[in-house]
Scaffold this motif. Structure first.
Motif, mmCIF file in Angstrom:
data_model
loop_
_atom_site.group_PDB
_atom_site.id
_atom_site.type_symbol
_atom_site.label_atom_id
_atom_site.label_comp_id
_atom_site.label_asym_id
_atom_site.label_seq_id
_atom_site.Cartn_x
_atom_site.Cartn_y
_atom_site.Cartn_z
ATOM 1 N N THR A 296 -14.611 9.369 3.177
ATOM 2 C CA THR A 296 -13.931 10.310 2.403
ATOM 3 C C THR A 296 -11.918 9.276 2.129
ATOM 4 O OG1 THR A 296 -13.896 12.519 4.158
ATOM 5 C CG2 THR A 296 -12.073 12.399 2.168
ATOM 6 N N TYR A 297 -12.416 9.591 0.261
ATOM 7 C CA TYR A 297 -11.259 8.706 -0.009
ATOM 8 C C TYR A 297 -10.000 8.925 0.712
ATOM 9 C CZ TYR A 297 -8.891 6.197 -3.700
ATOM 10 O OH TYR A 297 -8.834 4.428 -4.440
ATOM 11 N N PRO A 298 -9.620 7.356 0.200
ATOM 12 C CA PRO A 298 -8.070 8.232 1.624
ATOM 13 C C PRO A 298 -6.785 8.089 0.569
ATOM 14 C CG PRO A 298 -8.001 5.284 0.956
ATOM 15 C CD PRO A 298 -9.715 6.447 1.315
ATOM 16 N N SER A 299 -5.907 8.737 1.464
ATOM 17 C CA SER A 299 -4.313 9.590 1.005
ATOM 18 C C SER A 299 -4.312 8.367 0.205
ATOM 19 C CB SER A 299 -3.265 10.249 1.428
ATOM 20 O OG SER A 299 -4.454 11.875 1.949
ATOM 21 N N ALA A 300 -3.466 8.521 -0.823
ATOM 22 C CA ALA A 300 -3.293 7.432 -2.246
ATOM 23 C C ALA A 300 -1.298 7.246 -1.382
ATOM 24 C CB ALA A 300 -3.307 7.477 -3.354
ATOM 25 N N ARG A 301 -1.558 5.263 -1.271
ATOM 26 C CA ARG A 301 -0.917 5.556 -1.155
ATOM 27 C C ARG A 301 0.609 4.933 -2.255
ATOM 28 N NH1 ARG A 301 0.127 0.893 3.387
ATOM 29 N NH2 ARG A 301 -0.439 1.728 4.430
ATOM 30 N N SER A 302 1.037 5.240 -2.361
ATOM 31 C CA SER A 302 2.253 5.268 -4.001
ATOM 32 C C SER A 302 3.615 5.288 -3.204
ATOM 33 C CB SER A 302 2.099 6.237 -4.674
ATOM 34 O OG SER A 302 2.513 7.602 -3.864
ATOM 35 N N TYR A 303 4.316 4.454 -4.790
ATOM 36 C CA TYR A 303 6.039 3.905 -4.792
ATOM 37 C C TYR A 303 6.313 4.456 -6.224
ATOM 38 C CZ TYR A 303 4.663 0.970 -1.159
ATOM 39 O OH TYR A 303 3.581 0.887 -0.043
#
Length: 459
Positions: free
Chosen positions: A444-451
């Motif tokens: 499963t595509y992981p939850s994205a880390r975002s800034y």
């Protein structure tokens, strides 16, 4: 096509002297998704509340600001299924050989005229407390929910034909738990802080189901089983005991088939009959967390503000379909670094990772606890730092408020899970199976880390 819902609703409320509160609701719902005989359902709820802090024996106390005791019971209904499940549906693109091949229609979705509303009966009881001028608050809630007549698509034997199975009412499920929330807030000169923590437990158990419901399909094999006494979507697997270390180990163990050699996976003989077969599969874990938790911290100092949010889930398992693919040696994929470094190469080298062999893949890739992992995690879900410019500085520019901030999401994850993201439920590969395939990770595509950097302007 389409569906309709018609509802009648009534509510009574009573409040005596802001101390004693009672409410009662009654509703009657009719849904076109059910047949004429089962179209209507009656649902209700009632609750009682008592503001103990307003009683004479507490009204003049100096430290209890609020003490509220409450309880409620009610029944709700669920009609979230496809339209017209009571009627068998026809599909095109079927062909009949009448001398020449003619196109025609055939049933592609079985109907069930007896399908009816799913219902949930729930009891709640709780207490809310605030003390020390509101600087400390906590609440405790207990819930007990029993869902009956579950709406499920009951799998049927392949000998029944190619039509999709009918929607039926099958099963009763218990969800029971406690939720606790605590908040502390305080102001010291220019510094203000607030800390809120909460934790919730959940016990999920199938109380009734007949027949059992398989799920978690991988090809022609199902790895979850809904059965009385176990959670919904319970993983139903062989139990890996270790790795065969030598020929004596192979010979003295229960028979797992031909061509078993040292370095292969050893499975537990659950029924003690000396043969490893389908009867040795057991309920090995649940995708449902035993408890969840969260922590929210907010700090303010003059014009600066900082917020931090952690969340976590604990006690659930994840079946890694991906690891079976890339560590199973039955498909031409690269292997993981951990398997390359730690796989069995001789007696005593490992009791976890089998030998690297194409010939052994039939045994070593059995759906077992080898690929079942602890999915517990704690995650720094959100972090935000902001600065609000002083109002006097902004007047000349026509703004009443300007705040700039920088934030990040999914910044840190603490987990022992080897996959890309432990915060997953149902993979896109198994959406049609719903809760029966929860906790199965196909990569499963992981939850994205975002800034993010932003500015809030108020005119």
């Amino acid at each position: 096509s389409g569906n309709a819902l018609l509802s009648f609703f009534g509510k009574l409320s009573y409040n005596y002297d802001q101390k004693y509160v009672a409410t009662a609701t009654l509703r009657r719902d009719g849904s076109s998704r059910f047949g004429p005989e089962n179209r209507w359902g009656t649902f209700y709820a009632g609750s009682l509340g008592w503001r103990i802090d307003k009683e004479n024996f507490l009204v003049n106390n100096e430290w209890i600001d609020r003490l509220y005791l409450r309880a409620g019971y009610g029944r709700i209904g669920n009609q979230e299924i496809s339209d017209y499940p009571s009627i068998a549906k026809l599909g095109t693109s079927y062909y009949y050989p009448f001398g020449v091949v003619e196109s025609g229609y055939a049933v592609n979705q079985l109907g069930n005229t007896r399908v009816k509303w799913e219902s949930s009966d729930q009891f709640n009881a709780g207490v809310d407390v605030e003390v020390l001028n509101g600087s400390l608050a906590f609440s405790v809630d207990y819930f007990n929910k029993v869902t009956s007549d579950l709406l499920v698509s009951q799998p049927i034997a392949s000998s029944s034909g190619t039509a999709s199975p009918a929607i039926i009412n099958n099963g009763k499920v218990l969800n029971r738990g406690i939720e606790i929330s605590i908040t502390h807030r305080k102001t010291i000169n220019d510094f203000t802080y607030s800390v809120t923590g909460n934790v919730g437990t959940l016990h999920n158990e199938v109380l009734e189901v007949n027949p059992v419901i398989q799920g978690g399909a991988i090809g022609q094999t199902n790895i979850t089983l809904i059965e009385k006494g176990y959670p919904i979507g319970s993983f139903y697997l062989y139990e890996m005991e270790g790795i065969f270390q030598n020929a004596t180990d192979v010979i003295t163990h229960a028979n797992q088939g031909s061509n078993i050699k040292p370095g292969d996976v050893k499975y537990k003989d659950q029924d003690g009959n000396g043969i490893i077969d389908g009867k040795d599969r057991v309920h090995a874990g649940s995708p449902i967390p035993d408890f969840t938790a969260a922590l929210n911290i907010t700090l303010n100092y003059k014009n600066w503000d900082l917020s931090v949010f952690f969340q976590g889930a604990y006690g659930q398992e994840i079946f890694s379909v991906l690891n079976r693919d890339i560590e199973g040696f039955y498909r031409p994929f690269n292997v993981t670094q951990r398997y390359y470094d730690n796989h069995w190469t001789g007696e005593g080298t490992t009791n976890k990772y089998p030998r690297a062999s194409w010939d052994a893949s039939g045994n070593n890739t059995q759906y077992s606890t080898r690929f079942l992992e602890n999915g517990s995690y704690t995650r720094l879900k959100n972090l935000q730092l902001g600065y609000a410019f002083s109002k006097g500085l902004l007047d000349r520019y026509g703004f009443s408020g300007v705040r700039v901030y920088v934030s990040g999401t999914n910044l840190l994850t603490f987990t022992k899970y080897s996959g890309m993201d432990p915060e997953m439920t149902v993979s896109d590969n198994a959406l049609g199976q719903g809760e029966r395939a929860a906790g199965m990770d196909w990569g499963t595509y992981p939850s994205a880390r975002s800034y993010n950097v932003g500015i809030n302007l108020t005119f």
